[in-house]
Design a protein around this motif. Structure first.
Motif, PDB file in Angstrom:
ATOM      1  N   UNK A 120       0.863  -1.263  -0.103  1.00  0.00           N
ATOM      2  CA  UNK A 120       0.214  -0.136   0.179  1.00  0.00           C
ATOM      3  C   UNK A 120       0.664   1.156   0.149  1.00  0.00           C
ATOM      4  N   UNK A 121       2.116   1.215  -0.014  1.00  0.00           N
ATOM      5  CA  UNK A 121       3.048   2.401  -0.148  1.00  0.00           C
ATOM      6  C   UNK A 121       3.798   2.455  -1.258  1.00  0.00           C
ATOM      7  N   UNK A 122       4.162   3.718  -1.651  1.00  0.00           N
ATOM      8  CA  UNK A 122       4.817   4.131  -2.979  1.00  0.00           C
ATOM      9  C   UNK A 122       6.146   3.172  -3.092  1.00  0.00           C
ATOM     10  N   UNK A 123       6.682   2.597  -1.944  1.00  0.00           N
ATOM     11  CA  UNK A 123       7.811   2.073  -1.963  1.00  0.00           C
ATOM     12  C   UNK A 123       7.707   0.507  -2.397  1.00  0.00           C
ATOM     13  N   UNK A 124       6.648   0.066  -2.164  1.00  0.00           N
ATOM     14  CA  UNK A 124       6.374  -1.388  -2.493  1.00  0.00           C
ATOM     15  C   UNK A 124       6.753  -1.867  -3.920  1.00  0.00           C
ATOM     16  N   UNK A 125       6.650  -0.952  -5.105  1.00  0.00           N
ATOM     17  CA  UNK A 125       6.815  -1.382  -6.180  1.00  0.00           C
ATOM     18  C   UNK A 125       8.508  -1.347  -6.284  1.00  0.00           C
ATOM     19  N   UNK A 126       9.116  -0.398  -5.758  1.00  0.00           N
ATOM     20  CA  UNK A 126      10.600  -0.612  -6.017  1.00  0.00           C
ATOM     21  C   UNK A 126      11.063  -1.603  -5.055  1.00  0.00           C
ATOM     22  N   UNK A 127      10.523  -2.083  -4.080  1.00  0.00           N
ATOM     23  CA  UNK A 127      10.965  -3.126  -3.268  1.00  0.00           C
ATOM     24  C   UNK A 127      10.840  -4.546  -3.978  1.00  0.00           C
ATOM     25  N   UNK A 128       9.716  -4.542  -4.591  1.00  0.00           N
ATOM     26  CA  UNK A 128       9.543  -5.748  -5.525  1.00  0.00           C
ATOM     27  C   UNK A 128      10.588  -5.942  -6.561  1.00  0.00           C
ATOM     28  N   UNK A 129      10.939  -4.795  -7.149  1.00  0.00           N
ATOM     29  CA  UNK A 129      11.859  -4.926  -8.378  1.00  0.00           C
ATOM     30  C   UNK A 129      13.199  -5.402  -7.612  1.00  0.00           C
ATOM     31  N   UNK A 130      13.517  -4.598  -6.566  1.00  0.00           N
ATOM     32  CA  UNK A 130      14.810  -4.970  -5.783  1.00  0.00           C
ATOM     33  C   UNK A 130      14.784  -6.413  -5.302  1.00  0.00           C
ATOM     34  N   UNK A 132      13.357  -8.997  -6.608  1.00  0.00           N
ATOM     35  CA  UNK A 132      13.384 -10.031  -7.937  1.00  0.00           C
ATOM     36  C   UNK A 132      14.783 -10.027  -8.493  1.00  0.00           C
ATOM     37  N   UNK A 133      15.498  -8.702  -8.345  1.00  0.00           N
ATOM     38  CA  UNK A 133      16.898  -8.596  -8.751  1.00  0.00           C
ATOM     39  C   UNK A 133      17.877  -9.101  -7.895  1.00  0.00           C
ATOM     40  N   UNK A 134      17.503  -9.135  -6.639  1.00  0.00           N
ATOM     41  CA  UNK A 134      18.289  -9.739  -5.346  1.00  0.00           C
ATOM     42  C   UNK A 134      18.245 -11.272  -5.684  1.00  0.00           C
ATOM     43  N   UNK A 135      17.062 -12.090  -5.919  1.00  0.00           N
ATOM     44  CA  UNK A 135      17.095 -13.286  -6.147  1.00  0.00           C
ATOM     45  C   UNK A 135      17.743 -13.753  -7.304  1.00  0.00           C
ATOM     46  N   UNK A 203      17.548   0.940  -9.595  1.00  0.00           N
ATOM     47  CA  UNK A 203      18.124   0.953 -11.086  1.00  0.00           C
ATOM     48  C   UNK A 203      19.294   0.561 -11.052  1.00  0.00           C
ATOM     49  N   UNK A 204      20.385   1.259 -10.292  1.00  0.00           N
ATOM     50  CA  UNK A 204      21.728   0.805 -10.422  1.00  0.00           C
ATOM     51  C   UNK A 204      21.752  -0.727  -9.931  1.00  0.00           C
ATOM     52  N   UNK A 205      21.112  -1.168  -9.005  1.00  0.00           N
ATOM     53  CA  UNK A 205      21.285  -2.524  -8.574  1.00  0.00           C
ATOM     54  C   UNK A 205      20.908  -3.574  -9.654  1.00  0.00           C
ATOM     55  N   UNK A 206      19.837  -3.169 -10.470  1.00  0.00           N
ATOM     56  CA  UNK A 206      19.427  -3.844 -11.892  1.00  0.00           C
ATOM     57  C   UNK A 206      20.611  -3.804 -12.832  1.00  0.00           C
ATOM     58  N   UNK A 210      22.358  -7.107 -14.371  1.00  0.00           N
ATOM     59  CA  UNK A 210      22.510  -7.234 -15.737  1.00  0.00           C
ATOM     60  C   UNK A 210      23.934  -7.554 -16.176  1.00  0.00           C
ATOM     61  N   UNK A 211      25.050  -6.828 -15.461  1.00  0.00           N
ATOM     62  CA  UNK A 211      26.466  -6.768 -15.694  1.00  0.00           C
ATOM     63  C   UNK A 211      26.858  -8.165 -15.167  1.00  0.00           C
TER      64      UNK A 211
END
Length: 261
Positions: A120-130, A132-135, A203-206, A210-211
């Motif tokens: 329910x917060x704005x940070x939820x979407x960025x946390x979900x991206x993080x 997925x990238x961490x996994x 974005x930098x983590x993603x 990729x690298x």
């Protein structure tokens, strides 16, 4: 660590039961020795009865002494309910971690709990991206060796920092809904700054993930054909050669056979 107060009372109950058992046993053996010794006269069995009765009396006395010494000590204070719950939770987590799949299960539970905390917060979407990238990076981590090892350590530190930043942004966003009107502009500005930092960090983590994928791909791609493919090709050629040789031998051997009538 177990509850010291509960342990104290358990030990007290055990000592009381032990003292009572030995007292009953000492009374029974002492009564039997007192009756049987005059009845059958003194002998070797009477020595056994007397020895057993004396040992039981001594053990009973020691148990009563230990019981009185323990009962004289003040009982430890009762645990705070929050501390008791924390200890129970720690014991449960330690038991689960000892299972073969325990660490993975606990990691998934913590991940789901963090996701629900940001729902329910704005940070939820960025946390979900993080997440997925961490996994994805965790799946490649065993192959990121050599020169890539410092990048893996840096990614782990960045992951912790970004998750903490997401929690801060969510806390500020929730506080923004309860803040008075004069404090909302300042909190809104701080929230936008945190969200911008979180988005750029994710974005930098993603980009790092990729690298890392490119490194894994280039590290596994040799300049020549894969050794396994080369060996399979050689084995196939060998089987073709053996089959051709057997066919030639069969063709040469046919005229040499003696016809049968």
């Amino acid at each position: 660590m177990a509850d010291e107060r509960a342990r104290h009372f358990r030990r007290l109950r055990r000592l009381r039961r032990s003292a009572r058992r030995w007292s009953v046993l000492a009374g029974g053996l002492g009564g039997a020795a007192a009756v049987l010794t005059p009845y059958a006269g003194l002998g070797l069995p009477d020595a056994a009865w007397a020895g057993a009765a004396g040992s039981a009396v001594a053990l009973a006395a020691w148990r009563w002494v230990d019981l009185r010494a323990l009962a004289a000590r003040p009982a430890p204070p009762a645990l705070d309910p929050a501390e008791a719950a924390a200890r129970s939770r720690a014991r449960l987590v330690a038991a689960v971690e000892r299972l073969p799949v325990g660490p993975g299960v606990l990691a998934e539970v913590r991940r789901v709990r963090s996701r629900l905390a940001l729902r329910g917060t704005t940070a939820a979407q960025a946390w979900a991206r993080l997440d997925r990238a961490a996994l994805t990076l965790a799946g490649m981590a065993p192959r990121l060796t050599g020169l890539a090892e410092p990048a893996v350590l840096e990614a782990a530190a960045a992951d912790r920092s970004l998750r903490d930043l997401a929690g801060r942004a969510a806390s500020v966003e929730r506080a923004l809904k309860l803040a008075p009107a004069e404090a909302r502009p300042r909190l809104a500005e701080a929230h936008r700054t945190l969200i911008d930092q979180l988005d750029s960090g994710v974005a930098a983590y993603e980009g790092l993930v990729a690298a890392a994928a490119g490194y894994v791909a280039e590290d596994a791609r040799p300049s020549t054909a894969h050794p396994a493919a080369s060996r399979l090709t050689e084995a196939t050629d060998l089987l073709h050669g053996v089959a051709a040789a057997l066919a030639e031998l069969r063709a040469v051997g046919e005229p040499l056979r003696t016809p049968t009538r």
